[in-house]
Design a protein around this motif. Structure first.
Motif, PDB file in Angstrom:
ATOM      1  N   TYR A  44      -1.750  76.366 105.154  1.00  0.00           N
ATOM      2  CA  TYR A  44      -1.524  75.354 106.184  1.00  0.00           C
ATOM      3  C   TYR A  44      -0.482  74.336 105.720  1.00  0.00           C
ATOM      4  CZ  TYR A  44      -2.069  71.530 109.402  1.00  0.00           C
ATOM      5  OH  TYR A  44      -1.796  70.539 110.317  1.00  0.00           O
ATOM      6  N   LYS A  45      -0.571  73.928 104.472  1.00  0.00           N
ATOM      7  CA  LYS A  45       0.412  72.971 103.939  1.00  0.00           C
ATOM      8  C   LYS A  45       1.823  73.557 104.029  1.00  0.00           C
ATOM      9  CE  LYS A  45       1.500  70.243  99.856  1.00  0.00           C
ATOM     10  NZ  LYS A  45       1.159  69.945  98.467  1.00  0.00           N
ATOM     11  N   TYR A  46       1.951  74.830 103.672  1.00  0.00           N
ATOM     12  CA  TYR A  46       3.257  75.491 103.748  1.00  0.00           C
ATOM     13  C   TYR A  46       3.773  75.541 105.193  1.00  0.00           C
ATOM     14  CZ  TYR A  46       6.592  79.236 104.379  1.00  0.00           C
ATOM     15  OH  TYR A  46       7.677  79.955 104.781  1.00  0.00           O
ATOM     16  N   ILE A  47       2.952  76.048 106.115  1.00  0.00           N
ATOM     17  CA  ILE A  47       3.465  76.216 107.481  1.00  0.00           C
ATOM     18  C   ILE A  47       3.696  74.879 108.166  1.00  0.00           C
ATOM     19  CG2 ILE A  47       2.540  78.548 107.750  1.00  0.00           C
ATOM     20  CD1 ILE A  47       0.390  77.381 109.626  1.00  0.00           C
ATOM     21  N   SER A  48       2.899  73.882 107.858  1.00  0.00           N
ATOM     22  CA  SER A  48       3.070  72.586 108.529  1.00  0.00           C
ATOM     23  C   SER A  48       4.206  71.776 107.921  1.00  0.00           C
ATOM     24  CB  SER A  48       1.767  71.788 108.519  1.00  0.00           C
ATOM     25  OG  SER A  48       1.369  71.488 107.207  1.00  0.00           O
ATOM     26  N   SER A  49       4.460  71.931 106.630  1.00  0.00           N
ATOM     27  CA  SER A  49       5.509  71.133 105.986  1.00  0.00           C
ATOM     28  C   SER A  49       6.907  71.531 106.445  1.00  0.00           C
ATOM     29  CB  SER A  49       5.415  71.232 104.464  1.00  0.00           C
ATOM     30  OG  SER A  49       5.775  72.530 104.030  1.00  0.00           O
ATOM     31  N   LYS A  50       7.093  72.761 106.850  1.00  0.00           N
ATOM     32  CA  LYS A  50       8.411  73.244 107.281  1.00  0.00           C
ATOM     33  C   LYS A  50       8.537  73.329 108.792  1.00  0.00           C
ATOM     34  CE  LYS A  50       9.164  75.763 103.061  1.00  0.00           C
ATOM     35  NZ  LYS A  50      10.197  76.562 102.477  1.00  0.00           N
ATOM     36  N   ALA A  51       7.527  72.860 109.498  1.00  0.00           N
ATOM     37  CA  ALA A  51       7.480  73.042 110.952  1.00  0.00           C
ATOM     38  C   ALA A  51       8.111  71.880 111.702  1.00  0.00           C
ATOM     39  CB  ALA A  51       6.037  73.198 111.399  1.00  0.00           C
ATOM     40  N   GLU A  52       8.710  72.210 112.833  1.00  0.00           N
ATOM     41  CA  GLU A  52       9.175  71.188 113.767  1.00  0.00           C
ATOM     42  C   GLU A  52       8.018  70.683 114.614  1.00  0.00           C
ATOM     43  OE1 GLU A  52      12.697  71.749 116.152  1.00  0.00           O
ATOM     44  OE2 GLU A  52      13.535  73.030 114.586  1.00  0.00           O
ATOM     45  N   ILE A  53       7.116  71.590 114.955  1.00  0.00           N
ATOM     46  CA  ILE A  53       5.942  71.250 115.764  1.00  0.00           C
ATOM     47  C   ILE A  53       4.754  72.017 115.207  1.00  0.00           C
ATOM     48  CG2 ILE A  53       4.842  71.480 118.026  1.00  0.00           C
ATOM     49  CD1 ILE A  53       7.492  71.359 119.327  1.00  0.00           C
ATOM     50  N   VAL A  54       3.620  71.340 115.112  1.00  0.00           N
ATOM     51  CA  VAL A  54       2.356  71.986 114.747  1.00  0.00           C
ATOM     52  C   VAL A  54       1.343  71.587 115.808  1.00  0.00           C
ATOM     53  CG1 VAL A  54       0.502  72.176 113.041  1.00  0.00           C
ATOM     54  CG2 VAL A  54       2.862  71.828 112.271  1.00  0.00           C
ATOM     55  N   ILE A  55       0.618  72.560 116.342  1.00  0.00           N
ATOM     56  CA  ILE A  55      -0.475  72.219 117.262  1.00  0.00           C
ATOM     57  C   ILE A  55      -1.763  72.825 116.720  1.00  0.00           C
ATOM     58  CG2 ILE A  55       1.026  72.061 119.285  1.00  0.00           C
ATOM     59  CD1 ILE A  55      -0.436  74.656 120.240  1.00  0.00           C
ATOM     60  N   GLY A  56      -2.848  72.158 117.012  1.00  0.00           N
ATOM     61  CA  GLY A  56      -4.153  72.587 116.559  1.00  0.00           C
ATOM     62  C   GLY A  56      -4.714  71.577 115.580  1.00  0.00           C
ATOM     63  N   ASP A  57      -6.019  71.489 115.555  1.00  0.00           N
ATOM     64  CA  ASP A  57      -6.726  70.547 114.701  1.00  0.00           C
ATOM     65  C   ASP A  57      -7.180  71.275 113.439  1.00  0.00           C
ATOM     66  OD1 ASP A  57      -8.479  68.801 113.447  1.00  0.00           O
ATOM     67  OD2 ASP A  57      -9.595  68.314 115.277  1.00  0.00           O
ATOM     68  N   PHE A  58      -6.433  71.111 112.350  1.00  0.00           N
ATOM     69  CA  PHE A  58      -6.757  71.840 111.125  1.00  0.00           C
ATOM     70  C   PHE A  58      -8.087  71.390 110.532  1.00  0.00           C
ATOM     71  CE2 PHE A  58      -6.446  72.767 106.523  1.00  0.00           C
ATOM     72  CZ  PHE A  58      -6.414  74.148 106.625  1.00  0.00           C
ATOM     73  N   ASN A  59      -8.435  70.125 110.649  1.00  0.00           N
ATOM     74  CA  ASN A  59      -9.722  69.670 110.107  1.00  0.00           C
ATOM     75  C   ASN A  59     -10.889  70.366 110.807  1.00  0.00           C
ATOM     76  OD1 ASN A  59      -8.687  67.949 108.142  1.00  0.00           O
ATOM     77  ND2 ASN A  59      -8.397  66.314 109.633  1.00  0.00           N
ATOM     78  N   SER A  60     -10.807  70.507 112.116  1.00  0.00           N
ATOM     79  CA  SER A  60     -11.839  71.222 112.865  1.00  0.00           C
ATOM     80  C   SER A  60     -11.856  72.701 112.457  1.00  0.00           C
ATOM     81  CB  SER A  60     -11.577  71.081 114.364  1.00  0.00           C
ATOM     82  OG  SER A  60     -12.444  71.893 115.102  1.00  0.00           O
ATOM     83  N   PHE A  61     -10.680  73.273 112.330  1.00  0.00           N
ATOM     84  CA  PHE A  61     -10.522  74.673 111.918  1.00  0.00           C
ATOM     85  C   PHE A  61     -11.187  74.877 110.554  1.00  0.00           C
ATOM     86  CE2 PHE A  61      -8.320  78.418 110.406  1.00  0.00           C
ATOM     87  CZ  PHE A  61      -7.937  79.111 111.535  1.00  0.00           C
ATOM     88  N   LEU A  62     -10.927  73.958 109.627  1.00  0.00           N
ATOM     89  CA  LEU A  62     -11.468  74.032 108.280  1.00  0.00           C
ATOM     90  C   LEU A  62     -12.994  73.908 108.282  1.00  0.00           C
ATOM     91  CD1 LEU A  62     -10.399  74.361 105.414  1.00  0.00           C
ATOM     92  CD2 LEU A  62     -10.224  71.884 105.259  1.00  0.00           C
TER      93      LEU A  62
END
Length: 175
Positions: A44-62
């Motif tokens: 998640y850190k990798y995909i979100s750090s290089k992203a222009e847009i991220v959608i979704g609640d990672f805390n809920s996912f986790l």
């Protein structure tokens, strides 16, 4: 297959490429990470750090992933892959269309998805993380062999929109 400049201006082009399905599970986690949750957080850190847009609640996912780990011995807590999108799509459009496609194909609710758009000059793409439960609460069962049908259906969606599909050059497959 080369096309002329005049033809290229009148045809929508895109690259056909969907990254291999990969699962996060205790058994599949390599020694590089202390736990499957650490591997998921790193991804998640990798995909979100290089992203222009991220959608979704990672805390809920986790939290959902943690609950699965408490409940089952070796659960698959997330599915990861990416989908190449046409170069003329805006980030918001790419996220919206990929989200709709994945929700429909896997019969999953929106809150079981994390999507991250990466603009890349020659291969814009959306990274997808799926919490593997359907709308009915059933386990999502996806095998590597299902990738071809998933890929073919995505190609059909793009062709319906008027795109011509070209295979991704080998030099870009390592993105």
């Amino acid at each position: 297959m080369a096309i002329g400049v005049a033809e290229a201006e009148s045809v929508k082009l895109t690259i056909k490429q969907i990254g291999k399905f990969g699962w996060f599970s205790p058994r599949a986690t390599t020694g590089r990470y202390r736990s499957v949750l650490d591997a998921l957080k790193a991804h998640y850190k990798y995909i979100s750090s290089k992203a222009e847009i991220v959608i979704g609640d990672f805390n809920s996912f986790l939290r959902k992933a943690e609950d699965e780990l408490k409940r089952l011995a070796n659960p698959r807590i997330a599915l990861k892959f990416f989908i190449a999108v046409p170069t003329n799509w805006k980030p918001e459009e790419a996220i919206k269309k990929v989200k709709s496609y994945v929700m429909k194909k896997f019969n999953i609710p929106a809150d079981n998805l994390i999507l991250a758009f990466h603009s890349h000059e020659e291969n814009p793409h959306v990274h997808v993380l799926v919490f593997p439960k359907t709308i009915d609460g059933k386990k999502l069962r996806i095998q590597p062999r299902d990738l071809k049908a998933f890929n073919d259906d995505w190609e059909k969606e793009l062709i319906k929109e008027g795109y011509r599909i070209f295979k991704l050059p080998e030099s870009l497959k390592k993105i």
